[in-house]
Design a protein around this motif. Structure first.
Motif, mmCIF file in Angstrom:
data_model
loop_
_atom_site.group_PDB
_atom_site.id
_atom_site.type_symbol
_atom_site.label_atom_id
_atom_site.label_comp_id
_atom_site.label_asym_id
_atom_site.label_seq_id
_atom_site.Cartn_x
_atom_site.Cartn_y
_atom_site.Cartn_z
ATOM 1 N N LYS A 107 0.833 -1.207 0.000
ATOM 2 C CA LYS A 107 0.000 0.000 0.000
ATOM 3 C C LYS A 107 0.864 1.251 0.000
ATOM 4 O O LYS A 107 1.856 1.324 0.713
ATOM 5 C CB LYS A 107 -0.911 0.001 1.236
ATOM 6 N N GLN A 108 0.461 2.227 -0.787
ATOM 7 C CA GLN A 108 1.157 3.507 -0.830
ATOM 8 C C GLN A 108 0.813 4.345 0.392
ATOM 9 O O GLN A 108 -0.310 4.331 0.879
ATOM 10 C CB GLN A 108 0.764 4.277 -2.093
ATOM 11 N N GLY A 109 1.801 5.068 0.889
ATOM 12 C CA GLY A 109 1.584 5.986 1.997
ATOM 13 C C GLY A 109 1.649 7.424 1.517
ATOM 14 O O GLY A 109 1.109 7.774 0.474
ATOM 15 N N VAL A 110 2.335 8.259 2.269
ATOM 16 C CA VAL A 110 2.466 9.669 1.930
ATOM 17 C C VAL A 110 3.193 9.817 0.589
ATOM 18 O O VAL A 110 4.239 9.192 0.380
ATOM 19 C CB VAL A 110 3.253 10.419 3.034
ATOM 20 N N PRO A 111 2.669 10.622 -0.337
ATOM 21 C CA PRO A 111 3.354 10.841 -1.618
ATOM 22 C C PRO A 111 4.585 11.718 -1.421
ATOM 23 O O PRO A 111 4.548 12.937 -1.595
ATOM 24 C CB PRO A 111 2.289 11.527 -2.478
ATOM 25 N N VAL A 112 5.687 11.093 -1.060
ATOM 26 C CA VAL A 112 6.872 11.830 -0.618
ATOM 27 C C VAL A 112 7.496 12.689 -1.705
ATOM 28 O O VAL A 112 8.314 13.569 -1.405
ATOM 29 C CB VAL A 112 7.934 10.853 -0.053
ATOM 30 N N TRP A 113 7.136 12.438 -2.953
ATOM 31 C CA TRP A 113 7.708 13.237 -4.045
ATOM 32 C C TRP A 113 7.066 14.626 -4.136
ATOM 33 O O TRP A 113 7.587 15.500 -4.787
ATOM 34 C CB TRP A 113 7.529 12.503 -5.376
ATOM 35 N N GLU A 114 5.936 14.824 -3.439
ATOM 36 C CA GLU A 114 5.285 16.125 -3.464
ATOM 37 C C GLU A 114 5.996 17.086 -2.506
ATOM 38 O O GLU A 114 6.502 16.662 -1.461
ATOM 39 C CB GLU A 114 3.813 15.998 -3.083
ATOM 40 N N PRO A 115 6.046 18.373 -2.837
ATOM 41 C CA PRO A 115 6.743 19.350 -1.986
ATOM 42 C C PRO A 115 6.216 19.332 -0.554
ATOM 43 O O PRO A 115 5.014 19.334 -0.319
ATOM 44 C CB PRO A 115 6.437 20.691 -2.672
#
Length: 227
Positions: free
Chosen positions: A78-86
């Motif tokens: 499962k994906q968590g926080v979209p870390v690539w977003e600022p």
């Protein structure tokens, strides 16, 4: 909005690894350390950056959590926080200190916030005893921001209850012991193959899984208005 490319070297290794998992491996996909090395040739500790994603709510299981996996396999669950977003890759902390652990367990009543089991209790229909750990849960705040908070959770809930079995005989015996009204209600749910939960029930189910900080905000919201 289209995802950035995982091959974009303007992003750090952890962000690229997150994008690689989403774009290439896909949820429920299986990968190995060798796959990570092949995807990020010449990048030191790329596999460690994959593991770091767990600190941001990403569920990546090994053979310890998923018995169906081989010793060198991992599953992107499962994906968590979209870390690539600022602003989303702020480190929530490398590890949970013993003081934090004691505080979280005390605030959560030394119970799993997902299923309510206490440490040492035996799961129904098994000989397995529950062990509590501290999990990081992403909670979307009213203003829209995601915050990672600590919560007590048992190992079975943390890995999705894999291997859990239901005793059909016990279920049928329970049906036999129902009163007329309860039996009619259950029959309706079974006939429709769904149950419509009331608004209060849905809110309660969401509340009981929240970490302590968010439960406090809910309790404050339920206080009667000041005159």
């Amino acid at each position: 909005m289209a995802l950035p490319s995982w091959t974009d070297t303007n992003y750090g290794t952890m962000k690229r690894a997150a994008l690689w998992l989403v774009s290439v491996v896909g949820e429920d996909g299986i990968f190995t350390k060798e796959d990570v090395k092949a995807a990020f040739p010449g990048v030191s500790q790329a596999d460690r950056r994959v593991r770091d994603l767990r600190d941001y709510g990403w569920q990546i299981d090994t053979h310890r959590e998923d018995l169906a996996l081989g010793q060198h396999e991992q599953r992107f669950v499962k994906q968590g926080v979209p870390v690539w977003e600022p602003g989303k890759a702020t480190k929530p902390g490398v590890s949970v200190t013993q003081t934090q652990r004691r505080d979280v367990l005390a605030k959560d009543g030394h119970l799993c916030r997902s299923c309510g089991i206490a440490p040492g209790e035996v799961y129904a229909g098994s000989y397995e005893t529950a062990q509590l750990d501290i999990a990081r849960r992403t909670v979307k705040q009213p203003a829209g921001a995601d915050e990672v908070e600590l919560v007590a959770e048992c190992n079975r809930c943390r890995v999705g209850g894999r291997g859990q079995a239901v005793d059909l005989g016990t279920l049928l015996a329970g049906i036999e012991n129902l009163g007329g009204l309860e039996r009619k209600i259950l029959s309706g749910w079974v006939s429709e193959d769904k149950r419509e939960f009331s608004t209060v029930e849905r809110l309660w189910a969401q509340y009981r899984t929240l970490p302590s900080e968010s439960r406090t905000k809910v309790r404050e919201a339920l206080l009667p208005p000041m005159d």
